[in-house]
Design a protein around this motif. Sequence first.
Motif, PDB file in Angstrom:
ATOM      1  N   UNK A  71      92.690  -0.958  80.253  1.00 35.47           N
ATOM      2  CA  UNK A  71      93.422  -0.962  78.976  1.00 35.47           C
ATOM      3  C   UNK A  71      92.662  -1.710  77.894  1.00 35.47           C
ATOM      4  N   UNK A  72      92.201  -2.918  78.191  1.00 37.86           N
ATOM      5  CA  UNK A  72      91.484  -3.710  77.180  1.00 37.86           C
ATOM      6  C   UNK A  72      90.234  -2.986  76.702  1.00 37.86           C
ATOM      7  N   UNK A  73      89.493  -2.384  77.624  1.00 32.87           N
ATOM      8  CA  UNK A  73      88.264  -1.676  77.267  1.00 32.87           C
ATOM      9  C   UNK A  73      88.565  -0.511  76.321  1.00 32.87           C
ATOM     10  N   UNK A  74      89.633   0.203  76.583  1.00 33.25           N
ATOM     11  CA  UNK A  74      90.004   1.333  75.724  1.00 33.25           C
ATOM     12  C   UNK A  74      90.453   0.824  74.355  1.00 33.25           C
ATOM     13  N   UNK A  75      91.236  -0.253  74.320  1.00 36.13           N
ATOM     14  CA  UNK A  75      91.662  -0.822  73.033  1.00 36.13           C
ATOM     15  C   UNK A  75      90.458  -1.315  72.231  1.00 36.13           C
ATOM     16  N   UNK A  76      89.501  -1.944  72.911  1.00 32.35           N
ATOM     17  CA  UNK A  76      88.281  -2.386  72.227  1.00 32.35           C
ATOM     18  C   UNK A  76      87.479  -1.199  71.706  1.00 32.35           C
ATOM     19  N   UNK A  77      87.470  -0.110  72.446  1.00 33.75           N
ATOM     20  CA  UNK A  77      86.771   1.096  72.010  1.00 33.75           C
ATOM     21  C   UNK A  77      87.426   1.652  70.741  1.00 33.75           C
ATOM     22  N   UNK A  78      88.751   1.632  70.682  1.00 32.00           N
ATOM     23  CA  UNK A  78      89.465   2.094  69.485  1.00 32.00           C
ATOM     24  C   UNK A  78      89.125   1.194  68.299  1.00 32.00           C
ATOM     25  N   UNK A  79      89.105  -0.130  68.533  1.00 31.53           N
ATOM     26  CA  UNK A  79      88.750  -1.064  67.461  1.00 31.53           C
ATOM     27  C   UNK A  79      87.334  -0.794  66.973  1.00 31.53           C
ATOM     28  N   UNK A  80      86.400  -0.564  67.884  1.00 29.48           N
ATOM     29  CA  UNK A  80      85.021  -0.280  67.503  1.00 29.48           C
ATOM     30  C   UNK A  80      84.946   0.968  66.623  1.00 29.48           C
ATOM     31  N   UNK A  81      85.654   2.013  67.006  1.00 28.61           N
ATOM     32  CA  UNK A  81      85.666   3.232  66.199  1.00 28.61           C
ATOM     33  C   UNK A  81      86.251   2.976  64.817  1.00 28.61           C
ATOM     34  N   UNK A  82      87.336   2.188  64.757  1.00 27.87           N
ATOM     35  CA  UNK A  82      87.957   1.875  63.470  1.00 27.87           C
ATOM     36  C   UNK A  82      87.026   1.027  62.607  1.00 27.87           C
ATOM     37  N   UNK A  83      86.308   0.109  63.244  1.00 25.16           N
ATOM     38  CA  UNK A  83      85.397  -0.780  62.515  1.00 25.16           C
ATOM     39  C   UNK A  83      84.208  -0.024  61.938  1.00 25.16           C
TER      40      UNK A  83
END
Length: 181
Positions: A71-83
């Motif tokens: 879960x954390x890895x996927x949430x971080x991936x979403x943040x990276x895409x947004x950033x």
Amino acid sequence: MPSTQAPTAAPEGSTPTDNGGGSVRVIKKYPNRRLYDTDSSSYITLSDVKELVMRGESFVVRDAKSGEDLTRAILLQIILEEETAGVPLFSEKMLANLIRFYGHAMQGFMGTYLERNLQIFMDLQQKMAEQAKEFTPELWQQWLASQPTLMMPQFFAQSQKALAQMQEQMLAAFGVKRPPG
């Protein structure tokens, strides 16, 4: 206007049930990097997972083979895409400062401090949204642009209180008592 609820991804290492007794949505991640939503019995994208977060839905992402919580890895991936798309939320200076806390004795306290402050900010945003229900999105944007510091004093006061509470907890953990005064 997006929901101001905190994302409700299931806590790391938890079983897929939420606090209300219902099931938490389980998303399986396969080796081919595809995500499978067991509730809808269909493959989904990171954008779909982002929508779950925005709606405040509880979910957990598990490796399809090992069952490991991703879960954390996927949430971080979403943040990276947004950033990387559009206007970033984090400045380079802020990211560098966050990196400096990894491995530092204060790492756990920093995470708790950031989490508490973000929740305080979200609570204030929710209160403001409730008070301005009749505002259209355009009026809301105009009002926010004309009142950039209106909610900041309340936020800073609550943030200071959260920091003071954390300092007290830290001192207590080391057996240090503050002198009265």
